[in-house]
Design a protein around this motif. Structure first.
Motif, mmCIF file in Angstrom:
data_model
loop_
_atom_site.group_PDB
_atom_site.id
_atom_site.type_symbol
_atom_site.label_atom_id
_atom_site.label_comp_id
_atom_site.label_asym_id
_atom_site.label_seq_id
_atom_site.Cartn_x
_atom_site.Cartn_y
_atom_site.Cartn_z
ATOM 1 N N ASP A 46 -60.694 -15.286 -27.760
ATOM 2 C CA ASP A 46 -59.957 -15.351 -29.030
ATOM 3 C C ASP A 46 -59.374 -13.988 -29.399
ATOM 4 O O ASP A 46 -58.260 -13.902 -29.938
ATOM 5 C CB ASP A 46 -60.891 -15.825 -30.149
ATOM 6 C CG ASP A 46 -61.325 -17.268 -29.948
ATOM 7 O OD1 ASP A 46 -60.614 -18.003 -29.242
ATOM 8 O OD2 ASP A 46 -62.377 -17.635 -30.498
ATOM 9 N N LEU A 47 -60.112 -12.923 -29.107
ATOM 10 C CA LEU A 47 -59.638 -11.586 -29.438
ATOM 11 C C LEU A 47 -58.477 -11.165 -28.540
ATOM 12 O O LEU A 47 -57.569 -10.441 -28.985
ATOM 13 C CB LEU A 47 -60.790 -10.587 -29.316
ATOM 14 C CG LEU A 47 -60.515 -9.157 -29.781
ATOM 15 C CD1 LEU A 47 -60.132 -9.139 -31.256
ATOM 16 C CD2 LEU A 47 -61.737 -8.270 -29.544
ATOM 17 N N GLU A 48 -58.493 -11.613 -27.299
ATOM 18 C CA GLU A 48 -57.424 -11.243 -26.363
ATOM 19 C C GLU A 48 -56.092 -11.892 -26.716
ATOM 20 O O GLU A 48 -55.029 -11.373 -26.370
ATOM 21 C CB GLU A 48 -57.825 -11.631 -24.934
ATOM 22 C CG GLU A 48 -58.968 -10.790 -24.376
ATOM 23 C CD GLU A 48 -59.405 -11.286 -23.021
ATOM 24 O OE1 GLU A 48 -59.100 -12.465 -22.697
ATOM 25 O OE2 GLU A 48 -60.049 -10.520 -22.277
ATOM 26 N N LYS A 49 -56.109 -13.002 -27.425
ATOM 27 C CA LYS A 49 -54.889 -13.759 -27.705
ATOM 28 C C LYS A 49 -54.087 -13.211 -28.880
ATOM 29 O O LYS A 49 -52.935 -13.595 -29.062
ATOM 30 C CB LYS A 49 -55.229 -15.228 -27.982
ATOM 31 C CG LYS A 49 -55.779 -15.977 -26.779
ATOM 32 C CD LYS A 49 -55.874 -17.467 -27.064
ATOM 33 C CE LYS A 49 -56.754 -17.760 -28.260
ATOM 34 N NZ LYS A 49 -56.869 -19.217 -28.517
ATOM 35 N N VAL A 50 -54.679 -12.358 -29.714
ATOM 36 C CA VAL A 50 -54.009 -11.910 -30.933
ATOM 37 C C VAL A 50 -53.547 -10.467 -30.786
ATOM 38 O O VAL A 50 -54.060 -9.706 -29.954
ATOM 39 C CB VAL A 50 -54.947 -12.046 -32.155
ATOM 40 C CG1 VAL A 50 -55.315 -13.495 -32.383
ATOM 41 C CG2 VAL A 50 -56.198 -11.192 -31.976
#
Length: 321
Positions: free
Chosen positions: A22-26
């Motif tokens: 989730d952190l990599e996508k933003v």
């Protein structure tokens, strides 16, 4: 806990982060970490190349460690924020800021009300945030507002203490409660003053480093003007607290003097009867009253009169009030 915020139309929108994917996508503008665990630290380091300071490093108060630029160009700041909790004593929480990759990273061990206010306001005020430096300045500005609200609370509490202290009669129990309340307000006032001093240093550092654009620079100057006005208010509250403390201690001394006065009057009043009893207690054979049938009642009456006379004289002079 990790809170990630993205910038959309001048608003800070929070993105739920459950795992590393989730952190990599933003593409966040602000990454706020409250008491982060080892996994969250690893995520930030591996994805953004930013090494978060440990708890001991955050609490380092050396001047050389509070504001510095790392070898890779990351800017590190350590700033104190006020935490005024109604359920416990107030405290100052140190927050570590890292400005890197056009993002703001913040690390702290406690959830701070200033951070909650910034998140809430940014969602309701579109266009107020332009980049990560705006977020940092908004945090400093909100911290000044939060400290101002805390000062208003101190003033209100001191008004309540003032009414109890400056009443006609003040018991020792009431005086002790008033001193305790004033000590707590003085401690909070001191923490606010220290917090504002640290915020002033942080904002001045940003201005000297030429990191702000013209609009942000003017906002920083306004923050410094607000802090200067708060300094004058904290000084006024210190004076008010000292006045109330002096008044309370003065009333305590008056109450103690009343007690000492009672003992002093009693001691003086019983001196004449003691003198008479001492005279008739001497072992001399030639005391005329020893052979007198009314000698004993006479001595008792003389001692009573000698005790009443000082009380009458003290009362007439107003010394018993």
């Amino acid at each position: 806990m990790i809170n990630v915020f993205v910038l959309q139309n001048g608003r800070l929108n929070q993105v739920n982060i459950a795992n590393r994917h989730d952190l990599e996508k933003v593409a966040p503008v602000w990454v706020d970490l409250t008491d982060p665990n080892d996994d969250e630290r690893d995520w930030v380091k591996s994805i953004y190349g930013v090494t978060l300071p440990g708890e001991d490093e955050v609490k380092d108060i050396e001047a050389s460690a509070r504001y510095y630029e790392a070898e890779n160009g990351d800017l590190h700041l350590r700033t104190d924020f006020l935490l005024d909790d109604d359920d416990g004593p107030s405290q100052v929480v140190t927050v570590a800021f890292i400005l890197a990759r056009d993002m703001l990273f913040s690390v702290h061990n406690d959830d701070l009300p200033v951070f909650r206010l910034v998140r809430m306001r940014a969602r309701s005020r579109p266009g107020s945030i332009g980049d990560y430096k705006d977020v940092l300045l908004d945090l400093y500005a909100t911290d000044a507002e939060y400290s101002a609200d805390a000062l208003e609370g101190i003033y209100k509490n001191l008004e309540d203490v003032s009414r109890s202290v400056l009443q006609k009669e003040l018991t020792d129990q009431e005086a002790a409660a008033a001193l305790n309340a004033m000590a707590q307000e003085e401690d909070l006032n001191g923490r606010i003053r220290r917090n504002m001093m640290d915020t002033r240093r942080a904002v001045s550092f940003l201005m000297r480093g030429r990191l702000l654009n013209a609009e942000q620079f003017e906002e920083a100057r306004q923050i410094l003007r607000d802090i200067e006005s708060l300094d004058g208010h904290t000084a006024f509250l210190f004076d008010k607290i000292n006045f109330l403390m002096d008044a309370t201690v003065g009333f305590i001394n008056i109450n103690q003097n009343k007690i000492i006065k009672i003992f002093s009057v009693a001691s003086v009043a019983f001196l004449p009867p003691t003198l008479i009893a001492s005279i008739y207690g001497m072992n001399f054979r030639l005391l005329p009253e020893l052979q007198w049938d009314l000698g004993y009642p006479f001595a008792l009456a003389l001692m009573v009169c000698s005790a009443i006379a000082p009380f009458w004289y003290f009362k007439r002079r107003g010394w018993l009030k």
